[in-house]
Design an enzyme around this catalytic site. Structure first.
Site, PDB file in Angstrom:
ATOM      1  N   ASP A 145      33.303  43.581  45.453  1.00 29.64           N
ATOM      2  CA  ASP A 145      34.356  43.866  46.051  1.00 29.64           C
ATOM      3  C   ASP A 145      34.242  44.217  47.483  1.00 29.64           C
ATOM      4  O   ASP A 145      33.588  45.427  47.630  1.00 29.64           O
ATOM      5  CB  ASP A 145      35.553  44.690  45.160  1.00 29.64           C
ATOM      6  CG  ASP A 145      36.183  43.929  44.124  1.00 29.64           C
ATOM      7  OD1 ASP A 145      36.316  42.699  44.062  1.00 29.64           O
ATOM      8  OD2 ASP A 145      36.452  44.651  43.154  1.00 29.64           O
ATOM      9  N   GLU A 159      39.653  36.671  40.292  1.00 27.08           N
ATOM     10  CA  GLU A 159      39.319  37.560  39.368  1.00 27.08           C
ATOM     11  C   GLU A 159      37.967  36.829  38.570  1.00 27.08           C
ATOM     12  O   GLU A 159      37.858  37.102  37.428  1.00 27.08           O
ATOM     13  CB  GLU A 159      40.359  37.655  38.409  1.00 27.08           C
ATOM     14  CG  GLU A 159      41.724  38.249  39.170  1.00 27.08           C
ATOM     15  CD  GLU A 159      41.490  39.637  39.587  1.00 27.08           C
ATOM     16  OE1 GLU A 159      40.707  39.983  39.852  1.00 27.08           O
ATOM     17  OE2 GLU A 159      42.582  39.992  40.212  1.00 27.08           O
TER      18      GLU A 159
END
Length: 540
Positions: free
Chosen positions: A362, A190
């Site tokens: 991502d 993250e």
């Protein structure tokens, strides 16, 4: 001679879902990502590598828990079944729509042909070995494979140095076993950082990690942390509406910096190239010609509609045309290459020299959510490779050939909404952290030896620490499933811990039974959990 550098950092991760449900939550997450994203990307990298030679400027992080699943024979067998079913669905739709007006028959044929091509690639070209194919690309110098924490644990909130070190060192050891070489680059789960994490990375031999823009530049949270992103995840009402803000630090994402007093570098994400893809307002995936992710055929689940326009209701979506969408993707690739060039030029005109544009995303965006994204990325790499003013380089190669000369002190933060820890620590998830802490403390006295029971105990602790459970609770994407998964790993940990503490001779049998469900990290060393000094990581 090049004026600057470009690199793509792709963060590739899914939680542990082997034998943990199929649909809508569970192992089919992984099957779908393999079919729509991972295999098409590997295939595209192989094509581009053959034609472009040298580095493609791609640093792809494969989280250790994902790599363990991609190598698992049972996951591979289930994927083969899933792929056959998808091919059969597309073939059925080709027949069903053969006489229908419009574009659905054309699109059904498109799905059928691309699925067949992926099946042939998976079976005939890479023999079902995605990890091996990535390792070959790295061996050839086309890409760099980065690693991460073992199960994507949210490191700043673990509250225990032994737990942080165990996540990092187990992840690095798994990477070496799977890819045959030590990683140089590390994706903090993250992008979550707290001061001091760089020391754990240095102890594991890492050279560079990545951060969200505002941690390097200071000021308000930027990029993905500001929200308003394209993607399938809803915004959470649990996350604070304020944006993390810190003093301007004079840092720039065009350079790498040494962090604190370590020998580990940090590279920040370029805001403009990030928003060019992620932004819901002007990002490429929102183009009306692209495939609509959220609308599926009722019978087969295949997609036959396009985005059509901003705010267009699902019932009003127009039919998808694969050929038109591909043309748009190629045009967008040319535009993006120009954006990279303009960023490098602007940095040079401002007095900078040899700046790097780091574009981080991502991985699952490409092909899975943005179907045309794989074509876009391959075309973008080809444009950049043909530009003599831009050198494509991986992150590890960049910090090796251009060692940072300045040090930076980073603040705490993440790329979560708001730029802080709110996505993972809020009223919906606060109860999970004491549960983790209690078991971390219990593990300290139990993981001093390596037995079948302690090895499985260590696996359950790592799986419990996964940041995915809090993320899924907060976003609501799979709230109840995430709670169930969190509690199941806590219960398995407790059963094993009690058996070890009591000297129960059935402990190893219990470990084997649980290991049928949870089997990552076969070479796990539980003795790494709380050594006085960091345990040396054996190099491949």
């Amino acid at each position: 001679m090049s004026r600057g550098f470009a690199t793509f950092v792709l963060h590739t991760h899914l939680p542990y879902c082997r034998l943990a449900g199929r649909w809508p939550h569970g192992e089919e997450w992984l099957h779908e990502a393999m079919l729509e994203c991972y295999l098409p990307l590997v295939r595209a990298f192989r094509r581009a590598g053959r034609d472009c030679k040298g580095s493609l400027g791609v640093t792809i992080n494969i989280t250790p828990i994902l790599a363990e699943q991609l190598r698992d024979p049972l996951v591979q067998a289930h994927f083969r079944t899933y792929l056959r079913e998808r091919i059969e669905g597309a073939e059925s739709d080709s027949r069903r729509f053969s006489d229908a007006p419009g574009l659905r028959c054309t699109t059904a044929d498109f799905h059928r042909d691309r699925y067949r091509a992926i099946q042939a690639f998976f079976e005939d070209e890479i023999s079902g070995d995605v990890i091996g194919a990535l390792a070959e690309l790295e061996d050839a110098g086309h890409i760099e494979v980065a690693t991460s924490a073992a199960t994507h644990g949210y490191l700043p909130l673990l509250g225990d140095d032994a737990a942080v070190r165990f996540q990092v060192e187990t992840g690095v050891a798994s990477h070496i076993r799977n890819f045959g070489r030590a990683p140089r680059s590390f994706w903090l789960p993250e992008c979550a950082y707290r001061p001091g994490l760089e020391q754990f990375l240095q102890g594991a031999g890492i050279r560079v990690f990545f951060s969200e823009t505002h941690l390097v530049t200071g000021g308000l949270a930027r990029g993905k942390a500001r929200g308003g992103m394209h993607g399938p995840y809803p915004e959470s009402h649990y996350v604070s509406s304020h944006m993390a803000e810190g003093p301007a630090r004079g840092g720039t994402t065009f350079r790498a910096y040494m962090v604190g007093h370590s020998q580990v570098a940090v590279m920040g994400r370029n805001e403009r190239t990030g928003m060019q893809v992620w932004s819901a307002a002007h990002g490429y995936p929102g183009d009306p010609a692209y495939r609509e992710f959220h609308k599926k055929d009722d019978e087969t689940g295949l997609h036959y509609w396009r985005v059509t326009g901003a705010g267009v209701d699902l019932g009003e979506k127009a039919e998808y045309d694969p050929a038109v969408a591909r043309d748009v993707a190629l045009r967008h690739a040319g535009h993006f290459a120009g954006v990279v060039q303009s960023e490098i030029d602007a940095y040079g005109e401002g007095g900078g020299n040899g700046g790097i544009v780091l574009s981080a995303y991502d991985t699952e965006l490409f092909g899975h959510w943005w179907l045309e994204g794989v074509d876009w990325l391959e075309a973008t790499l080809r444009h950049l490779a043909a530009n003599p003013e831009i050198e494509l380089v991986s992150a590890g190669d960049f910090v090796t050939s251009h060692p940072p000369r300045e040090m930076i002190e980073l603040p705490e933060g993440s790329w979560g909404a708001g730029g802080d820890h709110g996505t993972w620590m809020n009223s919906e998830t606060a109860w999970t952290w004491p549960e983790i802490g209690v078991r971390q403390e219990r593990a300290r006295s139990l993981l001093g030896t390596s037995t079948p029971a302690t090895r499985q105990l260590a696996r359950e602790l790592l799986l419990l620490q996964s940041s995915d459970w809090q993320f899924l609770m907060t976003t609501g994407q799979a709230h109840d499933y995430a709670i169930e998964r969190f509690r199941s790993h806590a219960e398995r940990f407790d059963c094993l811990a009690s058996a070890i503490e009591s000297g129960d001779p059935e402990g190893d049998r219990l470990a084997a039974e649980i290991g049928e469900l949870d089997n990552p990290f076969p070479a796990i060393d539980p003795c790494r959990y709380s050594p006085v000094q960091p345990t040396p990581v054996v190099r491949g």
